[in-house]
Design an enzyme around this catalytic site. Structure first.
Site, PDB file in Angstrom:
ATOM      1  N   LYS A 209       0.839  -1.198   0.000  1.00  0.00           N
ATOM      2  CA  LYS A 209       0.000   0.000   0.000  1.00  0.00           C
ATOM      3  C   LYS A 209       0.878   1.254   0.000  1.00  0.00           C
ATOM      4  CE  LYS A 209      -3.491   2.242   2.853  1.00  0.00           C
ATOM      5  NZ  LYS A 209      -4.330   2.158   4.044  1.00  0.00           N
ATOM      6  N   GLU A 215      10.566  -4.909   4.269  1.00  0.00           N
ATOM      7  CA  GLU A 215      10.571  -6.320   3.875  1.00  0.00           C
ATOM      8  C   GLU A 215      10.219  -6.465   2.395  1.00  0.00           C
ATOM      9  OE1 GLU A 215       9.087  -5.047   6.534  1.00  0.00           O
ATOM     10  OE2 GLU A 215       9.153  -6.422   8.247  1.00  0.00           O
ATOM     11  N   GLY A 269      -4.822  -1.808   5.245  1.00  0.00           N
ATOM     12  CA  GLY A 269      -4.027  -2.941   4.776  1.00  0.00           C
ATOM     13  C   GLY A 269      -4.654  -4.292   5.102  1.00  0.00           C
ATOM     14  N   ARG A 270      -5.086  -4.457   6.359  1.00  0.00           N
ATOM     15  CA  ARG A 270      -5.611  -5.770   6.769  1.00  0.00           C
ATOM     16  C   ARG A 270      -7.024  -6.035   6.271  1.00  0.00           C
ATOM     17  NH1 ARG A 270      -4.350  -2.363  10.717  1.00  0.00           N
ATOM     18  NH2 ARG A 270      -5.935  -1.533  12.113  1.00  0.00           N
ATOM     19  N   GLU A 355      -4.194  -6.380  15.332  1.00  0.00           N
ATOM     20  CA  GLU A 355      -3.695  -5.071  14.888  1.00  0.00           C
ATOM     21  C   GLU A 355      -4.817  -4.034  15.015  1.00  0.00           C
ATOM     22  OE1 GLU A 355      -0.374  -4.668  11.779  1.00  0.00           O
ATOM     23  OE2 GLU A 355      -2.097  -3.949  10.659  1.00  0.00           O
ATOM     24  N   HIS A 386      -5.336 -33.203  18.533  1.00  0.00           N
ATOM     25  CA  HIS A 386      -4.186 -34.009  18.949  1.00  0.00           C
ATOM     26  C   HIS A 386      -3.009 -33.134  19.373  1.00  0.00           C
ATOM     27  CE1 HIS A 386      -6.071 -37.724  17.489  1.00  0.00           C
ATOM     28  NE2 HIS A 386      -6.638 -36.912  16.620  1.00  0.00           N
ATOM     29  N   LYS A 506       9.838  -0.629  13.947  1.00  0.00           N
ATOM     30  CA  LYS A 506      10.372  -0.368  12.599  1.00  0.00           C
ATOM     31  C   LYS A 506      11.445   0.718  12.672  1.00  0.00           C
ATOM     32  CE  LYS A 506       6.024  -1.114  10.039  1.00  0.00           C
ATOM     33  NZ  LYS A 506       5.019  -0.487   9.186  1.00  0.00           N
TER      34      LYS A 506
HETATM   35  O1  F6P Z   1       3.474  -3.096   9.890  1.00  0.00           O
HETATM   36  C1  F6P Z   1       2.117  -3.195   9.741  1.00  0.00           C
HETATM   37  C2  F6P Z   1       1.610  -2.797   8.378  1.00  0.00           C
HETATM   38  O2  F6P Z   1       1.588  -1.432   8.269  1.00  0.00           O
HETATM   39  C3  F6P Z   1       0.263  -3.418   8.137  1.00  0.00           C
HETATM   40  O3  F6P Z   1      -0.770  -2.697   8.669  1.00  0.00           O
HETATM   41  C4  F6P Z   1       0.246  -3.557   6.660  1.00  0.00           C
HETATM   42  O4  F6P Z   1      -0.714  -4.480   6.276  1.00  0.00           O
HETATM   43  C5  F6P Z   1       1.652  -4.010   6.397  1.00  0.00           C
HETATM   44  O5  F6P Z   1       2.425  -3.303   7.332  1.00  0.00           O
HETATM   45  C6  F6P Z   1       2.170  -3.824   5.007  1.00  0.00           C
HETATM   46  O6  F6P Z   1       2.145  -2.498   4.586  1.00  0.00           O
HETATM   47  P1  F6P Z   1       2.290  -2.108   3.057  1.00  0.00           P
HETATM   48  O7  F6P Z   1       1.149  -2.723   2.308  1.00  0.00           O
HETATM   49  O8  F6P Z   1       2.234  -0.604   3.026  1.00  0.00           O
HETATM   50  O9  F6P Z   1       3.598  -2.624   2.541  1.00  0.00           O
END
Ligand code: F6P
Length: 539
Positions: A209, A215, A269-270, A355, A386, A506
């Site tokens: 987003k 990452e 995002g979620r 979150e 189990h 972060k």
């Molecule tokens: O670190 C949390 C977060 O901001 C989430 O809310 C989001 O889904 C994720 O990182 C990824 O963010 P992006 O889509 O901006 O890479």
């Protein structure tokens, strides 16, 4: 109108629930079943292909009425209206919350700042459809003229968990494309995926987003470098597409502007798998199935928006959860799907729930003195039986659980389906009834062993029985939990749509990363300083 800002503990309903809790906390549900033959019917909602039985809960009709009163006193109806009308209910980030618009029919009217957003949404949906069709039928080809065989979704959090869970859940409906997900910045993740790829036939979908996530950008760069070992820069345009709100950064990465699938800041995002973030889903199962997923979610939206709270599935599930979280002081909830296809569901839901509702400041900016977000965890049954069911049956903690099952199987092997379903039904029955000492003795157990074989029972469960796992029913199911999250956030008087709690880590990681390559050192506590130096000694 913004969301109401009512402290739930100040409502009359809350006070009544506190007093009432003392009256019922030691009652056994099995006595309530014995006293009222209609209990199961009274506490069951049948809607479309969903059968939701919430009768195996530590609540009476009186409890239920107080919980419904609580929903009224915190002005839940008005809050739902505010959300669906595109008001800026994500106040701390100054945004509307309209993932529901993404799954609404084209003629719906969802406004942000007075502007109907439906035309833009449908333009992007058309783009997803055309692109999906071209990739699936092999019209779109890689740089050596071969059709694509593999898709790699590069994203994390909401840009990974939702699409990954849905692709896994809808495996039965999948086409010939193989879908991979790369999320962790741990290089093992991307390296293991690379081993399975051929650069000539792989399509990379970068989902972010913000397009600033460490990452995702690291993994995207690693994959691009690997790709460029065999392809030229011009080939990047054929093999890399992106989903983002940050169009300029995407272009700087080298992605053709025609290969950008936009999203909007009013999609959290979620809650974004319904947007172009779901591109990997559409590619994996085809656009028609993706669209059915959306229309299923839309049906749940309509139910949530219009149904009386008493028979409103997300509202009822949310109220029950508040009852355990805030009065029984249950710390966690389990979600147990009796479907291997929903293997990733609990992991996905953890972001949605934790979150969103892991907050300790209320909507007035005050520190909260009651419990908010629940811990959520789970695994598919029967495997979970189990592994950790022992603790749910005989441990000291109260763990309310949602049991999710499907009436019909997709594989058609009735023997397996009957065995699975018998376990599904047996577990909630066992959790309800338990086993008394007298019953254990009657089985011929030696006296000194009897206490160990007694089950107290009285363990609460909801049973969500769905006709069949399909893109549409999955859409309804996911939307059900999304709305449950919203209702709980409204009741707890918190802002569910921000996530400032993930920022500090972060920021510090970025600072520490810089220190690895210089002799400069920030002010760290002694423990962190030692650990950092220990690492530097080896690298
Ligand atoms: O670190 C949390 C977060 O901001 C989430 O809310 C989001 O889904 C994720 O990182 C990824 O963010 P992006 O889509 O901006 O890479």
């Amino acid at each position: 109108m913004a969301l109401p800002k009512i402290n739930p503990t100040m409502t009359n309903a809350w006070k009544k629930l506190q007093a009432h809790y003392k009256d019922v906390k030691d009652d056994h549900m099995k006595d309530w079943f014995a006293q009222d033959e209609a209990r199961a019917d009274k506490f069951t909602i049948k809607w479309e292909d969903f059968y939701v039985d919430f009768s195996k809960n530590r609540m009476t009709e009186e409890t239920f009425n107080y919980l419904l009163q609580l929903a009224d006193e915190v002005k839940l109806k008005a809050a739902i209206k505010s959300q669906f009308s595109g008001e800026v209910i994500n106040e701390t980030e100054g945004r509307a919350v309209l993932h529901t618009a993404l799954r609404a029919p084209e003629d719906a009217n969802f406004k942000v700042d007075g502007k109907n957003v439906m035309p833009e949404i449908h333009e992007v949906k058309e783009k997803i459809k055309t692109f999906t069709n071209h990739v699936v039928n092999g019209n779109l080809k890689g740089y050596t003229g071969k059709p694509f065989t593999d898709i790699v979704n590069i994203g994390i959090g909401g840009s990974d968990l939702g699409p990954a869970m849905v692709v896994d859940a809808l495996q039965f409906y999948k086409n010939h494309l193989t879908t991979h997900f790369v999320s962790n910045v741990d290089g093992d993740h991307v390296n293991e995926v690379i081993k399975k790829l051929n650069p000539e036939t792989t399509l990379f979908v970068i989902v972010s987003k913000t397009f600033t996530t460490q990452e995702t950008l690291s993994n995207a760069n690693t994959l691009k470098d690997w790709f460029l070992k065999s392809a030229t820069n011009e080939a990047v345009a054929k093999h890399f597409v992106a989903v983002s709100t940050n169009l300029s950064s995407v272009q700087s990465f080298g992605i053709d502007k025609n290969n950008i699938f936009p999203m909007w800041d009013w999609v959290g995002g979620r809650f974004s798998l319904w947007s172009a973030v779901g591109l990997s889903v559409s590619l994996a199962v085809g656009y028609d199935h993706f669209n059915s997923l959306l229309s299923g979610a839309n049906k749940m939206d309509e139910h949530f928006k219009n149904e009386d709270f008493k028979t409103n599935i997300p509202v009822v599930l949310a109220l029950i959860s508040v009852w355990y979280n805030n009065f029984f002081e249950a710390e966690s909830e389990a979600v147990i799907p009796y479907s291997q296809y929903l293997n990733q569901f609990a992991t996905y839901l953890q972001q949605g729930i934790m979150e969103s509702n892991g907050k300790s400041v209320d909507r007035n900016g005050n520190l909260i003195d009651y419990q908010t977000g629940t811990l959520i965890w789970g695994e598919p049954g029967t495997n979970a039986q189990h592994a950790f069911f022992q603790l749910i049956h005989q441990g000291t903690k109260l763990i309310p659980a949602d049991f999710i099952g499907f009436v019909k199987s997709l594989h058609g092997n009735q023997d397996h389906q009957d065995k699975l379903t018998s376990n599904f039904l047996a577990q909630t029955e066992a959790l309800l009834h338990g086993k008394t000492g007298a019953e254990v003795i009657a089985e011929g157990t030696k006296e000194e062993i009897v206490p160990f074989k007694v089950f107290e029972g009285n363990k609460p469960t909801n049973t969500i029985f769905i006709n069949k796992l399909s893109p549409e029913s999955l859409g309804k199911f996911i939307a059900m939990y999304e709305h449950k999250i919203f209702v709980q956030g409204v009741i707890w008087n918190i802002f569910s749509y921000d996530q400032f709690g993930v920022e500090l880590g972060k920021q510090l990681a970025n600072k520490i990363l810089q220190e690895f390559n210089t002799s400069n050192s920030n002010n760290h506590d002694a423990s962190t300083a030692n650990l950092l130096n220990y690492y530097k000694g080896f690298n």
